[in-house]
Design a protein around this motif. Sequence first.
Motif, PDB file in Angstrom:
ATOM      1  N   ASN A  22       1.192   4.535   4.330  1.00  0.00           N
ATOM      2  CA  ASN A  22       1.040   5.970   3.861  1.00  0.00           C
ATOM      3  C   ASN A  22       1.293   6.238   2.235  1.00  0.00           C
ATOM      4  N   GLY A  23       1.310   5.385   1.669  1.00  0.00           N
ATOM      5  CA  GLY A  23       1.285   5.273   0.140  1.00  0.00           C
ATOM      6  C   GLY A  23       0.167   5.246  -0.527  1.00  0.00           C
ATOM      7  N   GLU A  24       0.199   5.130  -1.834  1.00  0.00           N
ATOM      8  CA  GLU A  24      -1.067   5.288  -2.698  1.00  0.00           C
ATOM      9  C   GLU A  24      -1.548   3.907  -2.964  1.00  0.00           C
ATOM     10  N   TRP A  25      -2.631   3.615  -2.812  1.00  0.00           N
ATOM     11  CA  TRP A  25      -3.537   2.429  -3.259  1.00  0.00           C
ATOM     12  C   TRP A  25      -3.360   2.202  -4.757  1.00  0.00           C
ATOM     13  N   PRO A  26      -2.839   1.021  -5.279  1.00  0.00           N
ATOM     14  CA  PRO A  26      -2.842   0.939  -6.518  1.00  0.00           C
ATOM     15  C   PRO A  26      -4.275   0.671  -7.421  1.00  0.00           C
ATOM     16  N   SER A  27      -4.176   1.057  -8.743  1.00  0.00           N
ATOM     17  CA  SER A  27      -5.361   0.546  -9.586  1.00  0.00           C
ATOM     18  C   SER A  27      -5.341  -0.874  -9.922  1.00  0.00           C
ATOM     19  N   LEU A  28      -6.405  -1.588 -10.311  1.00  0.00           N
ATOM     20  CA  LEU A  28      -6.439  -2.853 -10.462  1.00  0.00           C
ATOM     21  C   LEU A  28      -6.796  -3.045 -11.981  1.00  0.00           C
ATOM     22  N   CYS A  75       4.894  -4.553  -2.083  1.00  0.00           N
ATOM     23  CA  CYS A  75       3.998  -3.157  -2.455  1.00  0.00           C
ATOM     24  C   CYS A  75       4.615  -2.547  -3.338  1.00  0.00           C
ATOM     25  N   GLY A  76       5.723  -2.769  -3.972  1.00  0.00           N
ATOM     26  CA  GLY A  76       6.105  -2.005  -5.151  1.00  0.00           C
ATOM     27  C   GLY A  76       7.579  -1.134  -4.454  1.00  0.00           C
ATOM     28  N   THR A  77       7.591  -0.859  -3.299  1.00  0.00           N
ATOM     29  CA  THR A  77       8.641  -0.021  -2.864  1.00  0.00           C
ATOM     30  C   THR A  77      10.095  -0.454  -3.279  1.00  0.00           C
ATOM     31  N   ILE A  78      10.861   0.496  -3.568  1.00  0.00           N
ATOM     32  CA  ILE A  78      12.002   0.043  -4.308  1.00  0.00           C
ATOM     33  C   ILE A  78      13.314   0.498  -3.364  1.00  0.00           C
ATOM     34  N   THR A  79      13.935  -0.731  -3.052  1.00  0.00           N
ATOM     35  CA  THR A  79      15.122  -0.188  -1.890  1.00  0.00           C
ATOM     36  C   THR A  79      16.372  -0.517  -2.754  1.00  0.00           C
ATOM     37  N   PRO A  80      17.447   0.472  -2.796  1.00  0.00           N
ATOM     38  CA  PRO A  80      18.663   0.115  -3.498  1.00  0.00           C
ATOM     39  C   PRO A  80      19.505  -0.891  -2.852  1.00  0.00           C
ATOM     40  N   ALA A  95      -6.961 -10.599 -11.405  1.00  0.00           N
ATOM     41  CA  ALA A  95      -6.659  -8.959 -10.833  1.00  0.00           C
ATOM     42  C   ALA A  95      -5.206  -8.686 -10.776  1.00  0.00           C
ATOM     43  N   SER A  96      -4.817  -7.807 -11.173  1.00  0.00           N
ATOM     44  CA  SER A  96      -3.378  -7.678 -11.219  1.00  0.00           C
ATOM     45  C   SER A  96      -3.319  -6.007 -10.729  1.00  0.00           C
ATOM     46  N   ALA A  97      -2.544  -5.806  -9.597  1.00  0.00           N
ATOM     47  CA  ALA A  97      -2.602  -4.454  -9.182  1.00  0.00           C
ATOM     48  C   ALA A  97      -0.886  -3.883  -9.443  1.00  0.00           C
ATOM     49  N   ALA A  98      -1.207  -2.633  -9.801  1.00  0.00           N
ATOM     50  CA  ALA A  98       0.134  -1.757 -10.312  1.00  0.00           C
ATOM     51  C   ALA A  98       0.871  -1.919  -8.912  1.00  0.00           C
ATOM     52  N   ASN A  99       2.245  -1.804  -8.989  1.00  0.00           N
ATOM     53  CA  ASN A  99       3.121  -1.775  -7.954  1.00  0.00           C
ATOM     54  C   ASN A  99       3.101  -3.109  -7.255  1.00  0.00           C
ATOM     55  N   SER A 100       2.651  -4.095  -7.654  1.00  0.00           N
ATOM     56  CA  SER A 100       2.716  -5.206  -6.823  1.00  0.00           C
ATOM     57  C   SER A 100       3.176  -6.389  -7.956  1.00  0.00           C
ATOM     58  N   ASN A 101       3.952  -7.387  -7.075  1.00  0.00           N
ATOM     59  CA  ASN A 101       4.627  -8.373  -7.895  1.00  0.00           C
ATOM     60  C   ASN A 101       3.554  -9.923  -7.843  1.00  0.00           C
ATOM     61  N   GLU A 102       2.365  -9.685  -7.292  1.00  0.00           N
ATOM     62  CA  GLU A 102       1.365 -10.456  -7.425  1.00  0.00           C
ATOM     63  C   GLU A 102       0.063 -10.376  -8.121  1.00  0.00           C
ATOM     64  N   VAL A 111      -5.190  -6.113  -2.892  1.00  0.00           N
ATOM     65  CA  VAL A 111      -4.113  -4.763  -2.952  1.00  0.00           C
ATOM     66  C   VAL A 111      -3.335  -4.344  -1.953  1.00  0.00           C
ATOM     67  N   CYS A 112      -2.086  -4.076  -2.292  1.00  0.00           N
ATOM     68  CA  CYS A 112      -1.129  -3.809  -1.255  1.00  0.00           C
ATOM     69  C   CYS A 112      -0.554  -2.408  -1.494  1.00  0.00           C
ATOM     70  N   ARG A 113      -0.036  -1.688  -0.362  1.00  0.00           N
ATOM     71  CA  ARG A 113       0.635  -0.448  -0.637  1.00  0.00           C
ATOM     72  C   ARG A 113       1.587  -0.351   0.349  1.00  0.00           C
ATOM     73  N   ALA A 114       2.601   0.452   0.235  1.00  0.00           N
ATOM     74  CA  ALA A 114       3.529   0.852   1.282  1.00  0.00           C
ATOM     75  C   ALA A 114       2.828   1.864   2.240  1.00  0.00           C
TER      76      ALA A 114
END
Length: 452
Positions: A189-195, A55-60, A162-169, A184-187
């Motif tokens: 409570n996060g924002e749904w990405p654009s396509l 979903c694009g969430t970054i974990t250090p 179709a490519s979604a922002a914040n997704s690696n698929e 489309v995927c999101r974290a």
Amino acid sequence: MLNTKNILVTSIALGLIGCGGSDSTPDTQTPPSGGSGGGNSSFEYIVNASYTSKCGTITPQPEAVIVRHDASGDAVEVYEADENGDIAIDYGDVATFSSITFSIGDSGRFPEVKTYVSVTADKILNMTSFPGAEDNVTECECESVTFDISEFTVSDNVSVRASAANSNEQTYSYGIDEVAEAEVCRAVNGEWPSLALVISTPHNGQPYQDIEVYSTQLSDYDFDSTHIISLSDAHLNSNVPYLVTNTPVFTESDYRVSSSSQIEDLHSFNFYTGADSLAFLPQSLPIYSESENLETYLTFQETTYDEILFDDIEGFVWMDMVSGVSVDSDYSGVVDFTVMEPTPFLEAAQDMLSGDDYDFSNTGADNIYFYFASYEEFTFSLTTPAQGSMSILETLNFDDVVLPFELDLDVTQEIENGFLYLRAEDVLDTTDYLESLSDWSNSSFGALYIAR
């Protein structure tokens, strides 16, 4: 490298890439020119180590480290990550560095070691890995977006990507009649990405030679209705013709051409098609121009299979010859895909497989990349100048490195299964090893892959 000959023969499940240094030590060669630093010991560069979820969430990765080696292969300094995964490297001269992080797969975490020979700190890439399906680094939710593309379905060969922002698929759909859908995927409570949608369709019923490619973005959508994508909503991209220089002439090959432009991180326009004959490839490729100053990366690739070249190794062996060119959105010329000559590349690869030294200078390559991995147990990669010795893998020494985690870093261990990968890259119009590590605007390379 471990026993180089042994690993190649008994562990065809590894992946080839290249090596650095000189005959017996990694840095006795003349250091490459170029790059930044130039002996300035106060030079500082920040490298980030992190996981990126589906979903694009970054974990250090706060346990990540970078190790600087001296000419004998001994570790002389260790740079540790902070709580944000940032690693500050206060060293600007040419040196050998190894980054140590973890990759995540379905079976858990496994160590990943990347070694760069004779580089400045600014050439070390950020270390991001994508969690596997079973990983719980972040919670994620996914939905399907449906859209009507009936205005584009002039034949059965229409395809949608179709490519979604914040997704690696990316989602690919072929042979669509009227309706397609994308995930489309999101974290949570996060924002749904654009396509980003790319719709390719044959022009006048010609499936290969003449293709029209439309692109559009979809950001205002819901999951309970079908979104109509009309011709007036989409942008018809301009096409540019191309030619291929030094076309390989293997008897059995597959060919592929592609174009892609990246927008807003991982939100990208993308087109590709393949054939088993050059005559069946399209005669031109789309240039994406929806946004100003957008750059499109165009590639030509030939893939051939020939196990006879390495008949003492039982496994799957195949080779890619690739050329890539970046052009601006207003480009109107002919794209020249200059492919690396395959014969010198294969000869150099065979020499490397049969001995400890390697020399790809006859191929025009600027750098060599060598990679081997066991399946979800351990990975090691090495990026080096185009000639040197495999003995660097025997001289790298992590014994005195104090790590913030438990790990045996014996890179000379025998790996029983996995794959090998070798890649020799030539950035056209430059012979600078350091600059070639970050310049993909006009390059060609040969790649060899061996798997059990």
